[in-house]
Scaffold this motif. Structure first.
Motif, PDB file in Angstrom:
ATOM      1  N   LEU A   1      50.766  25.663  73.519  1.00 46.36           N
ATOM      2  CA  LEU A   1      50.899  24.874  72.294  1.00 46.36           C
ATOM      3  C   LEU A   1      51.939  23.789  72.509  1.00 46.36           C
ATOM      4  O   LEU A   1      52.932  23.989  73.202  1.00 46.36           O
ATOM      5  CB  LEU A   1      51.340  25.760  71.132  1.00 46.36           C
ATOM      6  N   LYS A   2      51.708  22.672  71.888  1.00 41.95           N
ATOM      7  CA  LYS A   2      52.700  21.601  71.942  1.00 41.95           C
ATOM      8  C   LYS A   2      53.659  21.805  70.784  1.00 41.95           C
ATOM      9  O   LYS A   2      53.238  22.109  69.669  1.00 41.95           O
ATOM     10  CB  LYS A   2      52.015  20.243  71.838  1.00 41.95           C
ATOM     11  N   PRO A   3      54.952  21.625  71.029  1.00 43.57           N
ATOM     12  CA  PRO A   3      55.923  21.801  69.942  1.00 43.57           C
ATOM     13  C   PRO A   3      55.635  20.845  68.787  1.00 43.57           C
ATOM     14  O   PRO A   3      55.272  19.687  68.992  1.00 43.57           O
ATOM     15  CB  PRO A   3      57.263  21.474  70.598  1.00 43.57           C
ATOM     16  N   ASN A   4      55.759  21.377  67.593  1.00 46.54           N
ATOM     17  CA  ASN A   4      55.635  20.614  66.349  1.00 46.54           C
ATOM     18  C   ASN A   4      54.274  19.960  66.149  1.00 46.54           C
ATOM     19  O   ASN A   4      54.164  18.927  65.509  1.00 46.54           O
ATOM     20  CB  ASN A   4      56.769  19.580  66.264  1.00 46.54           C
ATOM     21  N   LYS A   5      53.242  20.587  66.682  1.00 50.66           N
ATOM     22  CA  LYS A   5      51.857  20.153  66.461  1.00 50.66           C
ATOM     23  C   LYS A   5      51.067  21.359  65.967  1.00 50.66           C
ATOM     24  O   LYS A   5      50.619  22.177  66.763  1.00 50.66           O
ATOM     25  CB  LYS A   5      51.216  19.634  67.757  1.00 50.66           C
ATOM     26  N   PRO A   6      50.907  21.508  64.640  1.00 51.02           N
ATOM     27  CA  PRO A   6      50.153  22.658  64.124  1.00 51.02           C
ATOM     28  C   PRO A   6      48.723  22.676  64.661  1.00 51.02           C
ATOM     29  O   PRO A   6      48.094  21.628  64.805  1.00 51.02           O
ATOM     30  CB  PRO A   6      50.155  22.445  62.614  1.00 51.02           C
ATOM     31  N   VAL A   7      48.238  23.871  64.969  1.00 51.09           N
ATOM     32  CA  VAL A   7      46.884  24.047  65.495  1.00 51.09           C
ATOM     33  C   VAL A   7      46.183  25.097  64.649  1.00 51.09           C
ATOM     34  O   VAL A   7      46.752  26.151  64.369  1.00 51.09           O
ATOM     35  CB  VAL A   7      46.934  24.524  66.971  1.00 51.09           C
ATOM     36  N   THR A   8      44.936  24.806  64.260  1.00 48.33           N
ATOM     37  CA  THR A   8      44.144  25.776  63.512  1.00 48.33           C
ATOM     38  C   THR A   8      42.952  26.179  64.361  1.00 48.33           C
ATOM     39  O   THR A   8      42.231  25.320  64.881  1.00 48.33           O
ATOM     40  CB  THR A   8      43.662  25.195  62.171  1.00 48.33           C
ATOM     41  N   SER A   9      42.773  27.491  64.500  1.00 51.45           N
ATOM     42  CA  SER A   9      41.654  28.021  65.276  1.00 51.45           C
ATOM     43  C   SER A   9      41.268  29.372  64.711  1.00 51.45           C
ATOM     44  O   SER A   9      42.139  30.204  64.437  1.00 51.45           O
ATOM     45  CB  SER A   9      42.062  28.150  66.750  1.00 51.45           C
ATOM     46  N   ASN A  10      39.985  29.586  64.517  1.00 49.36           N
ATOM     47  CA  ASN A  10      39.472  30.861  63.989  1.00 49.36           C
ATOM     48  C   ASN A  10      40.168  31.287  62.707  1.00 49.36           C
ATOM     49  O   ASN A  10      40.483  32.472  62.515  1.00 49.36           O
ATOM     50  CB  ASN A  10      39.593  31.975  65.041  1.00 49.36           C
ATOM     51  N   GLY A  11      40.454  30.351  61.832  1.00 47.24           N
ATOM     52  CA  GLY A  11      41.060  30.661  60.538  1.00 47.24           C
ATOM     53  C   GLY A  11      42.555  30.939  60.583  1.00 47.24           C
ATOM     54  O   GLY A  11      43.131  31.360  59.591  1.00 47.24           O
ATOM     55  N   ILE A  12      43.189  30.702  61.734  1.00 46.24           N
ATOM     56  CA  ILE A  12      44.631  30.926  61.856  1.00 46.24           C
ATOM     57  C   ILE A  12      45.303  29.603  62.192  1.00 46.24           C
ATOM     58  O   ILE A  12      44.928  28.940  63.158  1.00 46.24           O
ATOM     59  CB  ILE A  12      44.948  31.946  62.977  1.00 46.24           C
ATOM     60  N   THR A  13      46.295  29.221  61.379  1.00 42.66           N
ATOM     61  CA  THR A  13      47.080  28.022  61.660  1.00 42.66           C
ATOM     62  C   THR A  13      48.386  28.451  62.312  1.00 42.66           C
ATOM     63  O   THR A  13      49.115  29.278  61.768  1.00 42.66           O
ATOM     64  CB  THR A  13      47.372  27.234  60.366  1.00 42.66           C
TER      65      THR A  13
END
Length: 197
Positions: free
Chosen positions: A158-170
């Protein structure tokens, strides 16, 4: 037919059996050499009646043994009422140090959350734990990772301070409180991102 030892079922029944956790340890300890010799059975005929198996309890009570997997043993702070998982890394604290907990609670209040709505999990106490295990146990919809040390081993980069959403999880991977406490810019960035969770 009476079966005194649950491990003998595998010789008597063709279907799969599923053992309770308390029985698994007993089953694992018993070797085939400890089982009584099998009684030869006559071939099944058309008139054969089904035989029921009864388990005879032993006269001496055996201690109850619970087999715990790592997932059964997770300890965390909060009640996880809103499926919001906060991952921390503190070698010398149970979950989070008091000063940082106060800061986190203030942030949660601004998001109209209380401490019972989240689960604060200190990954330092479970360093071998994988994110897949955390997902199974906590069933999170939101995950806040406080610092690089708090990233589970198998989570995608994951990149710091970049929210990621996948399979219903942020998932938001951001600064640890140690990094933020004396840095106003980090605090601002962190707050702006947490507001979006």
């Amino acid at each position: 037919m009476k079966v005194e030892n649950p491990a003998a079922f595998r010789f008597l029944l063709e279907d799969e059996l599923y053992l309770l956790n308390a029985d698994k340890l007993l089953y694992d300890k018993i070797t085939e050499s400890e089982l009584p010799a099998a009684v030869p059975l006559s071939p099944v005929t058309e008139n054969a009646k089904p035989v029921s198996a009864t388990i005879v309890p032993s006269l001496t009570p055996e201690p109850q043994v619970v087999i715990k997997t790592p997932v059964d043993e997770f300890k965390y702070l909060g009640k996880n009422l809103k499926n919001f998982l906060v991952l921390t890394w503190y070698k010398n604290a149970g979950f989070i140090v008091a000063e940082h907990l106060t800061a986190l609670e203030n942030i949660l209040k601004r998001k109209e959350l209380n401490p019972d709505d989240v689960a604060i999990f200190n990954l330092a106490n479970y360093s071998e734990t994988k994110f897949s295990q955390l997902k199974t146990f906590f069933k999170p919809t939101k995950v806040l990772v406080l610092g690089g040390d708090a990233l589970p081993q198998d989570i995608k980069v994951l990149k710091p301070n970049k929210p990621v959403t996948s399979n219903g999880i942020t998932v938001l991977y951001s600064y640890s409180f140690d990094e933020m406490m004396d840095n106003v810019d980090y605090k601002k960035t962190f707050w702006e991102l947490v507001k979006t969770l």
